[in-house]
Design a protein around this motif. Sequence first.
Motif, PDB file in Angstrom:
ATOM      1  N   ASP A 117      -1.269 -12.891  -5.965  1.00 53.91           N
ATOM      2  CA  ASP A 117      -1.753 -11.830  -4.826  1.00 53.91           C
ATOM      3  C   ASP A 117      -0.534 -12.151  -3.810  1.00 53.91           C
ATOM      4  N   VAL A 120       2.456  -8.245  -4.565  1.00 52.12           N
ATOM      5  CA  VAL A 120       1.898  -7.753  -5.186  1.00 52.12           C
ATOM      6  C   VAL A 120       1.776  -6.871  -3.375  1.00 52.12           C
ATOM      7  N   ALA A 122       1.333  -5.605   0.248  1.00 53.48           N
ATOM      8  CA  ALA A 122       0.073  -5.309   0.729  1.00 53.48           C
ATOM      9  C   ALA A 122       0.251  -3.584   0.629  1.00 53.48           C
ATOM     10  N   ASN A 123       0.777  -2.756   0.951  1.00 54.28           N
ATOM     11  CA  ASN A 123       0.329  -1.119   0.471  1.00 54.28           C
ATOM     12  C   ASN A 123       1.324  -0.519  -0.600  1.00 54.28           C
ATOM     13  N   PRO A 124       0.783  -0.988  -1.191  1.00 50.94           N
ATOM     14  CA  PRO A 124       1.459  -0.159  -2.638  1.00 50.94           C
ATOM     15  C   PRO A 124       1.397   1.810  -2.461  1.00 50.94           C
ATOM     16  N   ASP A 127      -4.598   2.167  -4.930  1.00 49.25           N
ATOM     17  CA  ASP A 127      -5.073   1.017  -4.800  1.00 49.25           C
ATOM     18  C   ASP A 127      -4.940  -0.256  -5.137  1.00 49.25           C
ATOM     19  N   ARG A 128      -4.644  -1.243  -4.435  1.00 50.63           N
ATOM     20  CA  ARG A 128      -4.013  -2.221  -4.589  1.00 50.63           C
ATOM     21  C   ARG A 128      -5.247  -3.250  -5.991  1.00 50.63           C
ATOM     22  N   THR A 129      -5.673  -3.033  -5.713  1.00 45.28           N
ATOM     23  CA  THR A 129      -6.818  -4.122  -6.299  1.00 45.28           C
ATOM     24  C   THR A 129      -6.729  -3.825  -7.914  1.00 45.28           C
ATOM     25  N   TYR A 132      -3.024  -4.219  -8.763  1.00 47.85           N
ATOM     26  CA  TYR A 132      -2.828  -6.289  -9.124  1.00 47.85           C
ATOM     27  C   TYR A 132      -3.315  -6.832 -10.482  1.00 47.85           C
TER      28      TYR A 132
END
Length: 294
Positions: A117, A120, A122-124, A127-129, A132
């Motif tokens: 966590d 990865v 914060a703003n890739p 959708d970060r989830t 991840y």
Amino acid sequence: MTFPSPPPLDEVLGAVQHVMLPAAGASAFVFAAVLLLGRRFDTLGAALAVCAGLLAGNWEKVPMPAVPTVSAWTHLPLYAAVLLVSGVLTQLLGDAVARLRVAKWPTRALVLAFAADAVVPANPGFDRTQFYALFVVGSLALWFTLDRLAGCGDGAEVAMLMGVTALLAGGVMLYAHSAKFLDMATILGSALLGVAVVAGSAKVDARGAIPAFVGLLPGLLVSGRVLTTSEVPAASFVLAAVAPLALVPWLLPRLQRQTGPWPRVIRAASVLVVLVVALVLAGRVESLPWEQDW
């Protein structure tokens, strides 16, 4: 198709002298020194060796920060260290107590899931989830594949393939015009090649170094994709990160039993093909720094 021009000789010699040789030399020296205590220390020795290589390669240019900041990529060295400790402890405990072997991979998966966590972004940009989850699954698949192959076959071969993968992944970073990430990939690759030389010479296991590769390279390529402003496509970063997954077919028992030079050649070629595709895709849209007119 045009081939890229070679880099200036002084830049190559500078990288060899100040980055590659210190990293490879330190990792080889520490691994060999630990093995003098006995072959049973090979897992711990490989982990300590790659740590020594990373520190030595980082000594002059210092592309890897000692203290993490708010940027996700600065957490990568600590993340790799956490995975290294987890890998060594679970391997040693599993070897010492047969009943604990079943918990080795669940434990590693949990450690990786919690620690990932931090690395990865914060703003890739999506959708970060979901990203991840894919990052964790992909990293665990890399770890499992490399660990099984090293345990069933030649640990030196696996260490060599990891080292070459990291070095060529640095080429993707070069096309993305990130000198810092290029240096980090080069240091990692050189340290792993130092481990490979000793593992091959002493015929010992090098699985202890695998978590450093899993902890640094995928996250480094993710950060390269998110933080650089080049035209290098996402596919180049992804392919460079997962290139060793081309070895998955060799997990089949029938292929595992294949010995001799040709299986090694095929395994190496399968990984290299993926890396070459990644570099070709990057080279189609970006030029190398010394090819630019500035």
